[in-house]
Scaffold this motif. Sequence first.
Motif, PDB file in Angstrom:
ATOM      1  N   UNK A  90       0.829  -1.204   0.000  1.00  0.00           N
ATOM      2  CA  UNK A  90       0.000   0.000   0.000  1.00  0.00           C
ATOM      3  C   UNK A  90       0.862   1.252   0.000  1.00  0.00           C
ATOM      4  N   UNK A  91       0.302   2.318  -0.548  1.00  0.00           N
ATOM      5  CA  UNK A  91       0.915   3.641  -0.484  1.00  0.00           C
ATOM      6  C   UNK A  91      -0.191   4.670  -0.352  1.00  0.00           C
ATOM      7  N   UNK A  92       0.150   5.801   0.240  1.00  0.00           N
ATOM      8  CA  UNK A  92      -0.785   6.911   0.326  1.00  0.00           C
ATOM      9  C   UNK A  92      -0.141   8.141  -0.296  1.00  0.00           C
ATOM     10  N   UNK A  93      -0.732   8.590  -1.390  1.00  0.00           N
ATOM     11  CA  UNK A  93      -0.246   9.784  -2.071  1.00  0.00           C
ATOM     12  C   UNK A  93      -0.973  11.002  -1.531  1.00  0.00           C
ATOM     13  N   UNK A  94      -0.240  12.108  -1.469  1.00  0.00           N
ATOM     14  CA  UNK A  94      -0.810  13.379  -1.047  1.00  0.00           C
ATOM     15  C   UNK A  94      -0.617  14.411  -2.139  1.00  0.00           C
ATOM     16  N   UNK A  95      -1.523  15.361  -2.196  1.00  0.00           N
ATOM     17  CA  UNK A  95      -1.440  16.460  -3.162  1.00  0.00           C
ATOM     18  C   UNK A  95      -1.845  17.723  -2.418  1.00  0.00           C
ATOM     19  N   UNK A  96      -0.908  18.655  -2.299  1.00  0.00           N
ATOM     20  CA  UNK A  96      -1.169  19.892  -1.569  1.00  0.00           C
ATOM     21  C   UNK A  96      -1.162  21.071  -2.527  1.00  0.00           C
ATOM     22  N   UNK A  97      -2.166  21.921  -2.386  1.00  0.00           N
ATOM     23  CA  UNK A  97      -2.323  23.073  -3.262  1.00  0.00           C
ATOM     24  C   UNK A  97      -1.830  24.345  -2.574  1.00  0.00           C
ATOM     25  N   UNK A 114     -10.433   0.197 -13.208  1.00  0.00           N
ATOM     26  CA  UNK A 114      -9.143  -0.455 -12.957  1.00  0.00           C
ATOM     27  C   UNK A 114      -8.683  -0.332 -11.508  1.00  0.00           C
ATOM     28  N   UNK A 115      -9.225   0.643 -10.775  1.00  0.00           N
ATOM     29  CA  UNK A 115      -8.775   0.867  -9.391  1.00  0.00           C
ATOM     30  C   UNK A 115      -9.901   0.791  -8.377  1.00  0.00           C
ATOM     31  N   UNK A 116     -11.129   0.636  -8.860  1.00  0.00           N
ATOM     32  CA  UNK A 116     -12.283   0.602  -7.958  1.00  0.00           C
ATOM     33  C   UNK A 116     -12.131  -0.537  -6.955  1.00  0.00           C
ATOM     34  N   UNK A 117     -12.323  -0.240  -5.689  1.00  0.00           N
ATOM     35  CA  UNK A 117     -12.190  -1.240  -4.635  1.00  0.00           C
ATOM     36  C   UNK A 117     -10.791  -1.336  -4.057  1.00  0.00           C
ATOM     37  N   UNK A 118      -9.812  -0.750  -4.742  1.00  0.00           N
ATOM     38  CA  UNK A 118      -8.424  -0.781  -4.261  1.00  0.00           C
ATOM     39  C   UNK A 118      -7.912   0.595  -3.877  1.00  0.00           C
ATOM     40  N   UNK A 119      -8.352   1.626  -4.610  1.00  0.00           N
ATOM     41  CA  UNK A 119      -7.888   2.986  -4.367  1.00  0.00           C
ATOM     42  C   UNK A 119      -9.024   3.801  -3.752  1.00  0.00           C
ATOM     43  N   UNK A 120      -8.636   4.757  -2.883  1.00  0.00           N
ATOM     44  CA  UNK A 120      -9.616   5.635  -2.261  1.00  0.00           C
ATOM     45  C   UNK A 120      -9.126   7.074  -2.332  1.00  0.00           C
ATOM     46  N   UNK A 121      -9.955   7.935  -2.884  1.00  0.00           N
ATOM     47  CA  UNK A 121      -9.630   9.354  -2.958  1.00  0.00           C
ATOM     48  C   UNK A 121     -10.337  10.062  -1.808  1.00  0.00           C
ATOM     49  N   UNK A 122      -9.669  11.044  -1.229  1.00  0.00           N
ATOM     50  CA  UNK A 122     -10.268  11.802  -0.138  1.00  0.00           C
ATOM     51  C   UNK A 122      -9.687  13.206  -0.123  1.00  0.00           C
ATOM     52  N   UNK A 123     -10.264  14.057   0.713  1.00  0.00           N
ATOM     53  CA  UNK A 123      -9.786  15.432   0.773  1.00  0.00           C
ATOM     54  C   UNK A 123      -9.829  15.949   2.193  1.00  0.00           C
ATOM     55  N   UNK A 124      -8.900  16.847   2.478  1.00  0.00           N
ATOM     56  CA  UNK A 124      -8.893  17.600   3.726  1.00  0.00           C
ATOM     57  C   UNK A 124      -8.817  19.067   3.311  1.00  0.00           C
ATOM     58  N   UNK A 125      -9.991  19.653   3.136  1.00  0.00           N
ATOM     59  CA  UNK A 125     -10.059  21.005   2.596  1.00  0.00           C
ATOM     60  C   UNK A 125      -9.327  21.992   3.498  1.00  0.00           C
ATOM     61  N   UNK A 126      -9.396  21.770   4.800  1.00  0.00           N
ATOM     62  CA  UNK A 126      -8.730  22.680   5.745  1.00  0.00           C
ATOM     63  C   UNK A 126      -7.225  22.704   5.543  1.00  0.00           C
ATOM     64  N   UNK A 127      -6.671  21.612   5.040  1.00  0.00           N
ATOM     65  CA  UNK A 127      -5.232  21.520   4.798  1.00  0.00           C
ATOM     66  C   UNK A 127      -4.887  21.723   3.341  1.00  0.00           C
ATOM     67  N   UNK A 128      -5.875  22.034   2.509  1.00  0.00           N
ATOM     68  CA  UNK A 128      -5.650  22.193   1.060  1.00  0.00           C
ATOM     69  C   UNK A 128      -4.998  20.950   0.476  1.00  0.00           C
TER      70      UNK A 128
END
Length: 127
Positions: free
Chosen positions: A17-24, A65-79
């Motif tokens: 597993x890995x968790x990717x982050x994207x900060x704006x 191709x990723x349904x059930x394995x990948x999860x997208x989420x957001x933390x708006x307070x942290x951009x």
Amino acid sequence: QVRLVESGGGSVQSGGSLRLSCTASGAGFSRYESYCVGWFRQAPGKEREGLAHIDPDGTITYADSVKGRFTISQDVAKNTWYLEMNSLKPEDTAMYYCTADLFFPTDWSEKTEYSYWGQGTQVTVSS
């Protein structure tokens, strides 16, 4: 300009597993605006592929191709937006990008629908 920075990529074994982050950030970015955000990936010699999309109201869509394995989420307070990736396979090896736009895409999986892109983070899955 809106700047997106991905992090969290790396090398893992199959099944890992890995968790990717994207900060704006950036002069053009406002936490008071609502962004649609997508995650894409591109493997060598292949087209950039849409993986997941999240609307400002939290509506989420995934590629088959990723349904059930990948999860997208957001933390708006942290951009910050995330892509949690489980049960990784060697075929998931690619450069992963986050992307954003102020407008709702007609086709969330179409890369031309988005105005802002990060530089990418490499994910390598070994068998």
